[in-house]
Design a protein around this motif. Structure first.
Motif, mmCIF file in Angstrom:
data_model
loop_
_atom_site.group_PDB
_atom_site.id
_atom_site.type_symbol
_atom_site.label_atom_id
_atom_site.label_comp_id
_atom_site.label_asym_id
_atom_site.label_seq_id
_atom_site.Cartn_x
_atom_site.Cartn_y
_atom_site.Cartn_z
ATOM 1 N N SER A 26 0.825 -1.192 0.000
ATOM 2 C CA SER A 26 0.000 0.000 0.000
ATOM 3 C C SER A 26 0.864 1.248 0.000
ATOM 4 O O SER A 26 2.016 1.211 0.396
ATOM 5 C CB SER A 26 -0.902 -0.002 1.235
ATOM 6 O OG SER A 26 -0.114 0.013 2.407
ATOM 7 N N PRO A 27 0.287 2.385 -0.461
ATOM 8 C CA PRO A 27 1.026 3.640 -0.378
ATOM 9 C C PRO A 27 1.470 3.911 1.058
ATOM 10 O O PRO A 27 0.799 3.534 2.017
ATOM 11 C CB PRO A 27 0.007 4.679 -0.857
ATOM 12 C CG PRO A 27 -0.937 3.904 -1.715
ATOM 13 C CD PRO A 27 -1.023 2.539 -1.079
ATOM 14 N N ASP A 28 2.607 4.556 1.225
ATOM 15 C CA ASP A 28 3.199 4.926 2.509
ATOM 16 C C ASP A 28 3.937 3.778 3.185
ATOM 17 O O ASP A 28 4.637 4.006 4.175
ATOM 18 C CB ASP A 28 2.150 5.492 3.490
ATOM 19 C CG ASP A 28 1.472 6.737 2.942
ATOM 20 O OD1 ASP A 28 2.150 7.512 2.248
ATOM 21 O OD2 ASP A 28 0.281 6.927 3.210
ATOM 22 N N ARG A 45 5.031 2.429 -3.027
ATOM 23 C CA ARG A 45 4.135 2.900 -4.074
ATOM 24 C C ARG A 45 3.891 4.395 -3.943
ATOM 25 O O ARG A 45 3.793 4.926 -2.842
ATOM 26 C CB ARG A 45 2.800 2.165 -4.004
ATOM 27 C CG ARG A 45 2.856 0.717 -4.477
ATOM 28 C CD ARG A 45 1.503 0.054 -4.321
ATOM 29 N NE ARG A 45 0.434 0.822 -4.978
ATOM 30 C CZ ARG A 45 -0.863 0.650 -4.733
ATOM 31 N NH1 ARG A 45 -1.256 -0.242 -3.838
ATOM 32 N NH2 ARG A 45 -1.759 1.360 -5.385
ATOM 33 N N GLU A 47 1.249 7.103 -4.585
ATOM 34 C CA GLU A 47 -0.197 7.174 -4.804
ATOM 35 C C GLU A 47 -0.523 8.038 -6.021
ATOM 36 O O GLU A 47 0.062 9.105 -6.233
ATOM 37 C CB GLU A 47 -0.890 7.738 -3.564
ATOM 38 C CG GLU A 47 -2.397 7.574 -3.579
ATOM 39 C CD GLU A 47 -3.023 7.874 -2.238
ATOM 40 O OE1 GLU A 47 -4.239 7.636 -2.095
ATOM 41 O OE2 GLU A 47 -2.301 8.346 -1.335
ATOM 42 N N GLY A 48 -1.453 7.551 -6.836
ATOM 43 C CA GLY A 48 -1.876 8.277 -8.021
ATOM 44 C C GLY A 48 -1.043 7.998 -9.247
ATOM 45 O O GLY A 48 -1.301 8.552 -10.317
ATOM 46 N N GLU A 52 7.157 3.843 -8.438
ATOM 47 C CA GLU A 52 7.617 3.581 -7.087
ATOM 48 C C GLU A 52 8.650 4.619 -6.648
ATOM 49 O O GLU A 52 9.390 5.156 -7.464
ATOM 50 C CB GLU A 52 8.298 2.209 -7.003
ATOM 51 C CG GLU A 52 7.432 1.029 -7.311
ATOM 52 C CD GLU A 52 8.231 -0.262 -7.273
ATOM 53 O OE1 GLU A 52 7.674 -1.281 -6.822
ATOM 54 O OE2 GLU A 52 9.414 -0.262 -7.693
#
Length: 204
Positions: A26-28, A45, A47-48, A52
């Protein structure tokens, strides 16, 4: 400073049928991708996007000063062999701006204007260099050349036993019509290569 992913794209294109990319969570969150030659590669990741942010952590026998002076030196482009031309636009003690023209057939020519700054924490001995692609009127975008987006940093801290620990972070978007799986594989390969080459050069 940037990770030279386009050179790896040429290699990855030959392996397109056998490469498998593991999703980066997941993002973060940072996910460990590989441990190679004493270097730990993690991916996060963004986001958007389908891209990476990468982080490479390792140690070196070199001092913090020697390691970071080597990173600051722009005269040696061997870490990024696809750099066809480099121009230093601004040269100050704690700031540099330079332009790279990148050639890595079969993809189109790329270029990037990078602003690099450096700082030292006198209390801890930690040194940092941050770099980011910028717009600069001295090097406007040209038709037929794709401008790269790059952002990242080096952080190097002294170890009590001698030598130093370094952390290299990089986010780069080569733009253009390069398949995502090739960008991912090439970026990971290039991040490890840049960190490995930096350590080797600093320890000479």
């Amino acid at each position: 400073q940037w990770n030279g992913q386009l050179a790896s794209v040429k290699h990855m294109s030959a392996l397109a049928g056998v490469i498998t990319i593991v999703p980066s969570g997941s993002p973060d969150s940072w996910m460990k991708v590989a441990v190679d030659d004493g270097l730990t590669l993690e991916a996060q990741r963004v986001e958007g996007t389908s891209l990476e942010r990468l982080r490479v952590t390792g140690t070196t026998r070199a001092t913090v000063k020697d390691f970071m002076e080597m990173v600051w030196d722009l005269s040696d482009t061997r870490a990024n062999p696809e750099v066809a031309r480099r121009e230093l636009l601004t040269d100050r003690p704690t700031e540099r701006v330079y332009w790279d023209l990148v050639r890595a057939a079969p993809v189109s020519d790329r270029d990037v204007v990078l602003r690099v700054t450096r700082s030292i924490d006198e209390k801890t001995g930690v040194q940092r260099q941050r770099f980011e692609s910028i717009s600069d009127d001295r090097k406007p975008e040209k038709e037929g050349v794709v401008r790269i987006i790059v952002k990242g940093s080096w952080q190097v801290a002294p170890l009590p036993s001698g030598g130093a620990e370094f952390v290299y972070e990089i986010y780069s978007d080569p733009a253009g019509d390069i398949p995502t799986f090739m960008v991912t594989a090439a970026s990971r390969d290039a991040a490890l290569r840049v960190a490995r080459n930096a350590r080797k050069r600093a320890e000479r």
